[in-house]
Scaffold this motif. Structure first.
Motif, PDB file in Angstrom:
ATOM      1  N   VAL A 198      40.772  33.763  38.316  1.00 14.81           N
ATOM      2  CA  VAL A 198      41.703  33.249  39.328  1.00 14.81           C
ATOM      3  C   VAL A 198      43.036  32.871  38.678  1.00 14.81           C
ATOM      4  CG1 VAL A 198      42.129  31.379  40.955  1.00 14.81           C
ATOM      5  CG2 VAL A 198      39.894  32.493  40.906  1.00 14.81           C
TER       6      VAL A 198
ATOM      7  N   GLY B 151      44.919  35.960  37.843  1.00 16.75           N
ATOM      8  CA  GLY B 151      45.494  36.580  39.029  1.00 16.75           C
ATOM      9  C   GLY B 151      46.718  35.856  39.533  1.00 16.75           C
TER      10      GLY B 151
ATOM     11  N   MET C 100      42.280  46.566  42.789  1.00 18.99           N
ATOM     12  CA  MET C 100      41.309  45.653  43.387  1.00 18.99           C
ATOM     13  C   MET C 100      39.897  46.233  43.370  1.00 18.99           C
ATOM     14  SD  MET C 100      41.522  43.844  47.142  1.00 18.99           S
ATOM     15  CE  MET C 100      40.402  42.517  47.602  1.00 18.99           C
TER      16      MET C 100
ATOM     17  N   THR D 114      47.122  40.893  40.388  1.00 23.32           N
ATOM     18  CA  THR D 114      46.594  39.796  41.210  1.00 23.32           C
ATOM     19  C   THR D 114      45.520  40.307  42.158  1.00 23.32           C
ATOM     20  OG1 THR D 114      48.659  38.562  41.088  1.00 23.32           O
ATOM     21  CG2 THR D 114      47.194  38.047  42.923  1.00 23.32           C
ATOM     22  N   PHE D 115      45.764  41.436  42.782  1.00 22.38           N
ATOM     23  CA  PHE D 115      44.734  42.018  43.649  1.00 22.38           C
ATOM     24  C   PHE D 115      43.511  42.431  42.834  1.00 22.38           C
ATOM     25  CE2 PHE D 115      48.032  42.027  46.774  1.00 22.38           C
ATOM     26  CZ  PHE D 115      47.375  41.977  47.988  1.00 22.38           C
TER      27      PHE D 115
ATOM     28  N   ILE E 113      41.558  39.326  42.445  1.00 31.03           N
ATOM     29  CA  ILE E 113      40.858  38.953  43.683  1.00 31.03           C
ATOM     30  C   ILE E 113      39.542  39.723  43.773  1.00 31.03           C
ATOM     31  CG2 ILE E 113      40.926  39.085  46.206  1.00 31.03           C
ATOM     32  CD1 ILE E 113      43.975  38.604  45.990  1.00 31.03           C
TER      33      ILE E 113
END
Length: 448
Positions: free
Chosen positions: A87, A90, A263, A393-394, A397
């Protein structure tokens, strides 16, 4: 006043009249390759930093059996520690990419190295799940700057035909870190304890600062005129960072192709990085002293994959294949090579299982080199840091979601087969989303 982006709607995400990467391979525009190679000196600094980056993040996974015994965390608590880093990483990439685009790479990279190296050393002074969670957050925030900064440096210091190779070499750095780590870290931990392992590995990052400040500087002061011309041979755009508003990037299909691609596939690499030592220990009965060789073999596969898939697009382009087609062919090959990993838990022989995981790790590194390089195919260099940051960041996630699933599955059943099955199809799904739905022609995003 900032220039506004000529932003299309989300469904189209494309722009008319822009340069299509299909047409970028134009021999008439090529210049003579220079004798000087300072750009590769700069690339070597990225290799050093990325090797340190991966050694610092991998140490927790390698010491997990020892730490689990000393601290007594459960499978779910370990997944929380993985998620604490994930986290923070990200969130950090989301912020760091923009900061790096604004401030440049020299100072930003150095500050990030100081933060993550200090956080790595701080693991030695905590002794609880909560303490480890805190230092994992700090480590994730610091390490998040590495790839946005590195990809921006590559976009600025290499022409398009070299970028995938440079990114592939960066992938080799990832695997140098993960090959050295299982050979070195358990040995240090056996002799000096896990506290000593964190202190010694964390201190290495501070040594990088010396050659970084010596080697990195303005291109005009470091590279010859011929090399500067070589680097600039296919630069089409002169877009300022201020013209690229972060929120407007979300209106482009090109960004969503990168973000969703990462992602769906980044979680598989994190699964390898943080859970393979536990899988080998729990499912194959391998102790701390025996973990090194299987992991080294797996990540040697990954080095070959990173270099091979870094070399292939350039080779295809030299044969007249368009940039877009070369990228898609290479990534489809990588996606198919991951498929056999579903059988890793079903084979009896340890080395057959290691070979299947190694093949998937090689394919991932090839995929990663190409998806990161595709950012500079699809966006001007002024946007590369921000786009890589948002995409990462994705990726985080997806990694948080998958890590939580991993912890729950193992807590309930202790069986890894479903996790490897999910991993086997993730890349083909990502390829379809990217190149069948979102950017089938790989048009570049246009900014005024």
């Amino acid at each position: 006043m900032d220039t506004q982006i000529d932003k299309p709607s989300v469904p189209s995400g494309q722009t008319s009249g822009d340069v299509n990467p299909n047409n970028l391979h134009n021999p008439a525009r090529e210049v003579a390759k220079p004798k000087s190679n300072y750009r590769w000196v700069v690339c070597s600094m990225l290799v050093f930093a990325t090797t340190v980056n991966y050694m610092d993040r991998q140490i927790l996974g390698l010491l997990a059996p020892m730490l689990q015994k000393d601290i007594g965390w459960t499978q779910m608590e370990y997944s929380w520690l993985v998620n604490a880093f994930t986290v923070a990483y990200g969130v950090g990439t989301l912020v760091c990419g923009r900061i790096i685009d604004k401030l440049g790479t020299k100072i930003s990279y150095a500050v990030a190295m100081v933060v993550w190296s200090a956080a790595a050393m701080a693991h030695a002074v905590v002794g609880s799940v909560a303490g480890f969670a805190l230092v994992r957050i700090l480590l994730g925030l610091g390490e998040s700057a590495n790839f946005p900064a590195a990809m921006k440096v590559i976009a600025e210091w290499h022409p398009k035909k070299e970028r995938t190779l440079a990114t592939g070499i960066l992938g080799v750095a990832v695997n140098i870190g993960v090959v050295i780590s299982p050979a070195l870290i358990p040995l240090i931990a056996v002799h000096y304890g896990w506290h000593g392992a964190f202190l010694i590995l964390g201190a290495v990052g501070f040594l990088w600062l010396i050659p970084w400040f010596i080697a990195f500087g303005p291109m005009k002061a470091k590279a010859s005129a011929e090399e500067q011309a070589w680097i600039a041979q296919d630069k089409e755009e002169t877009v300022s960072v201020s013209a690229i508003k972060w929120t407007h990037l979300l209106g482009y299909r090109q960004l969503w192709a990168v973000a969703l691609g990462k992602m769906l596939t980044d979680p598989i690499w994190w699964f390898f990085l943080f859970w393979l030592p536990k899988w080998l220990n729990e499912s194959r009965g391998i102790n701390m002293e025996g973990l090194g060789l299987p992991l080294i073999v797996i990540y040697l596969f990954a080095i070959v994959g990173s270099l091979g898939a870094g070399w292939l697009p350039g080779k295809l382009m030299s044969k007249g294949v368009s940039t877009a087609r070369a990228r898609k062919i290479t990534m489809l090959i990588c996606a198919c090579l991951v498929l056999p990993i579903f059988a890793a838990t079903q084979v009896e022989n340890l080395w057959a299982a290691v070979a299947l995981v190694g093949l998937a790790a090689a394919a991932h590194q090839g995929w990663s080199a190409n998806i990161l390089t595709s950012v500079s195919d699809l966006f001007p260099s002024a946007a590369v840091g921000s786009v890589v940051g948002i995409g990462s960041t994705f990726g985080m996630i997806g990694s948080v979601i998958f890590s939580t699933v991993i912890g729950a599955v193992l807590e309930a059943s202790g069986n890894y087969w479903a996790l490897f099955a999910i991993s086997s199809v993730a890349y083909l799904l990502a390829w379809a989303v990217m190149y069948l739905l979102l950017v089938p022609k790989m048009e570049r995003a246009k900014f005024d």
